[in-house]
Design a protein around this motif. Structure first.
Motif, PDB file in Angstrom:
ATOM      1  N   PRO A 137       4.711   7.970 -11.070  1.00 58.16           N
ATOM      2  CA  PRO A 137       4.533   6.662 -10.418  1.00 58.16           C
ATOM      3  C   PRO A 137       3.139   6.552  -9.814  1.00 58.16           C
ATOM      4  CG  PRO A 137       5.897   8.090  -9.071  1.00 58.16           C
ATOM      5  CD  PRO A 137       5.680   8.822 -10.362  1.00 58.16           C
ATOM      6  N   ALA A 138       2.673   5.321  -9.644  1.00 57.08           N
ATOM      7  CA  ALA A 138       1.289   5.079  -9.216  1.00 57.08           C
ATOM      8  C   ALA A 138       0.958   5.765  -7.895  1.00 57.08           C
ATOM      9  CB  ALA A 138       1.033   3.577  -9.117  1.00 57.08           C
ATOM     10  N   GLU A 139       1.895   5.795  -6.969  1.00 59.29           N
ATOM     11  CA  GLU A 139       1.598   6.371  -5.658  1.00 59.29           C
ATOM     12  C   GLU A 139       1.434   7.891  -5.713  1.00 59.29           C
ATOM     13  OE1 GLU A 139       6.120   5.970  -5.972  1.00 59.29           O
ATOM     14  OE2 GLU A 139       4.332   4.764  -6.457  1.00 59.29           O
ATOM     15  N   ARG A 140       1.731   8.493  -6.882  1.00 58.26           N
ATOM     16  CA  ARG A 140       1.601   9.947  -7.009  1.00 58.26           C
ATOM     17  C   ARG A 140       0.511  10.335  -8.011  1.00 58.26           C
ATOM     18  NH1 ARG A 140       7.761  12.183  -7.325  1.00 58.26           N
ATOM     19  NH2 ARG A 140       6.880  14.030  -6.347  1.00 58.26           N
ATOM     20  N   LEU A 337      -8.555   6.563 -10.000  1.00 59.78           N
ATOM     21  CA  LEU A 337      -9.061   5.194  -9.876  1.00 59.78           C
ATOM     22  C   LEU A 337      -8.923   4.449 -11.203  1.00 59.78           C
ATOM     23  CD1 LEU A 337     -10.451   2.964  -8.288  1.00 59.78           C
ATOM     24  CD2 LEU A 337     -12.659   4.058  -8.805  1.00 59.78           C
ATOM     25  N   GLN A 338      -9.268   5.100 -12.299  1.00 59.65           N
ATOM     26  CA  GLN A 338      -9.145   4.461 -13.608  1.00 59.65           C
ATOM     27  C   GLN A 338      -7.693   4.143 -13.933  1.00 59.65           C
ATOM     28  OE1 GLN A 338     -11.083   7.064 -16.402  1.00 59.65           O
ATOM     29  NE2 GLN A 338     -13.026   6.959 -15.319  1.00 59.65           N
ATOM     30  N   GLU A 406      -9.509   2.703  -1.143  1.00 65.21           N
ATOM     31  CA  GLU A 406      -8.129   2.948  -1.561  1.00 65.21           C
ATOM     32  C   GLU A 406      -7.958   2.594  -3.029  1.00 65.21           C
ATOM     33  OE1 GLU A 406      -5.943   4.248   0.444  1.00 65.21           O
ATOM     34  OE2 GLU A 406      -7.076   4.101   2.329  1.00 65.21           O
ATOM     35  N   LEU A 407      -6.943   3.181  -3.660  1.00 65.07           N
ATOM     36  CA  LEU A 407      -6.611   2.793  -5.034  1.00 65.07           C
ATOM     37  C   LEU A 407      -6.086   1.361  -5.044  1.00 65.07           C
ATOM     38  CD1 LEU A 407      -4.712   5.939  -6.406  1.00 65.07           C
ATOM     39  CD2 LEU A 407      -7.052   5.226  -6.920  1.00 65.07           C
ATOM     40  N   PRO A 408      -6.524   0.537  -6.009  1.00 63.04           N
ATOM     41  CA  PRO A 408      -5.980  -0.821  -6.108  1.00 63.04           C
ATOM     42  C   PRO A 408      -4.506  -0.777  -6.478  1.00 63.04           C
ATOM     43  CG  PRO A 408      -7.343  -0.322  -8.014  1.00 63.04           C
ATOM     44  CD  PRO A 408      -7.523   0.817  -7.052  1.00 63.04           C
TER      45      PRO A 408
END
Length: 418
Positions: A137-140, A337-338, A406-408
């Motif tokens: 998942p994105a948060e990880r 980030l990518q 922060e990550l978008p």
């Protein structure tokens, strides 16, 4: 004890994926030292021939990332393509010790094998870009990338040392048996996971070039491309000649070379372990800028290496140790980030386009390194390669990257702006 195990590694699917990646990365590092040493020690390759060997290895990144990325986005079963790529890479590697046994090994075969493995690696990587985000998942993203890059550091630690010893005792071609085995392990681990892969992208007008257009238009990705592409060009001028420089000009043995590369990987392990903390403390963009300096500046020590043998070896150890810390910060922060920026529907195409633009500089750098190494000497070419890599950070400074803390949110990037 259980709380000391990262949460992702307690999940069976990710653990199998990570195990396969780790073993395969160790094998890659064995090849990284064994194939060039086969060229130098078995076939007597010179600087120009080493440049062509590195070019053959890297040319698929220029030619195939874009079409294979477009192909991968249209597939429903990318994992199967990755398994096939692993099996084919193992088969290709096994042809080299067989040819050596038959006294038929040639530079031409090394060129063809290097190109074939490079092409299959491109296929594996563009499919892996999508497989990774189905597992995590994105948060990880940052902890997952820390684990994968920690594996890369373990590979840097174990692979070159093992490769150097295998070359020392078995000769370079036979060391490649170990790498072939690692690809088989990777294929086996991938066959044991059953992720729910994204639906194939529909074929529409502009499908082939959508990823390329997105990279060029998105300001953060555009800056990352210009920065990373510049580093790739100059760094591969350096890498093309590094083995030749260390073994011929500095007179170090294959075993010492392997130990230097392995010792440098300790820095990579430290970088992977602490990169998450660095990103949380300073932000994703500032960490990328700091990592750029941390990676490139220590490489200036390598053409400086001179004098008594212990001093030369200590200088090379320090350079590898320090630059490995920086490269881990770069890899973890920039990759995360990518991943957050790229829309899911064109992920393989974007990564294919990015790698075409970015990694396409590698064969150009390899050719330039071979030509300059022949024309002006190894040490002078290494000075150009290392200094050019340091200056690449100038692409980032006026871009949005240093201001990105922060990550978008991935939900804000679901649409395709091509």
């Amino acid at each position: 004890m259980r709380e000391r195990v990262p949460g992702l590694l307690r999940e069976r699917t990710f653990r199998r994926y990570w195990t396969g990646q780790t073993v395969s990365l160790i094998g890659d590092e064995i090849s990284l030292i064994a194939i060039p040493l086969a060229a130098v020690l078995v076939l007597g390759a010179d600087a120009a021939e080493m440049g062509w060997l590195k070019t053959a290895e890297l040319l698929p990144t220029l030619l195939l990332n874009l079409p294979l990325g477009a192909w991968a986005d249209r597939q429903a079963r990318r994992r199967r393509a990755m398994i096939a790529a692993d099996l084919a890479r193992a088969a290709l590697l096994l042809t080299l010790p067989i040819a050596y046994l038959l006294d038929a090994l040639t530079l031409g075969q090394l060129y063809v094998t290097a190109f074939g493995i490079g092409a299959l690696t491109v296929l594996f990587d563009v499919c892996n870009a999508t497989l990774f985000v189905t597992l995590v998942p994105a948060e990880r993203y940052i902890p997952a990338n820390s684990l994968v890059n920690g594996s890369r550091s373990m590979a840097w630690l174990a692979g070159p040392g093992a490769g150097g010893l295998l070359v020392q005792f078995l000769t370079a071609p036979f060391a490649l048996f170990a790498d072939a085995l690692t690809y088989l392990v990777s294929a086996r681990q991938l066959s044991r996971i059953k992720p729910v892969e994204p639906a194939p992208a529909p074929v529409a007008k502009g499908h082939f070039t959508a990823g390329l257009r997105w990279v060029v238009k998105e300001p953060t990705m555009r800056a990352l491309f210009a920065w990373s592409g510049t580093i790739q060009f100059f760094n591969f001028m350096f890498h093309t000649l590094f083995v030749l420089y260390v073994t011929v000009e500095l007179g170090l043995s294959a075993g010492v070379l392997g130990a230097i590369l392995a010792a440098g990987a300790v820095g990579g392990l430290i970088g992977a372990a602490y990169s998450g903390r660095v990103v949380r403390r300073f932000g994703i963009g500032p960490s990328i800028v700091a990592g750029s300096f941390g990676f490139t500046v220590p490489l200036l020590l390598i053409p400086l290496a001179d004098g008594p043998l212990p001093l030369v070896v200590a200088t090379l150890f320090a350079a590898r140790f320090l630059c490995s810390i920086g490269v881990m910060v770069i890899d973890i922060a920039a990759a995360s980030l990518q991943m957050a920026l790229i829309p899911h529907g064109i992920r393989s195409r974007v990564m294919g386009a990015y790698r075409t633009l970015n990694h396409g500089f590698r064969p150009l750098g390899a050719v330039a390194g071979g030509v300059l190494g022949t024309a002006i000497g190894l040490r002078s070419t290494l000075w150009i390669g290392t200094a050019g890599a340091v200056l690449a950070v100038l692409w980032l400074l006026p871009s949005p990257v240093p201001r990105t803390r922060e990550l978008p949110e991935p939900a804000a990037n679901d649409s395709v702006h091509a």
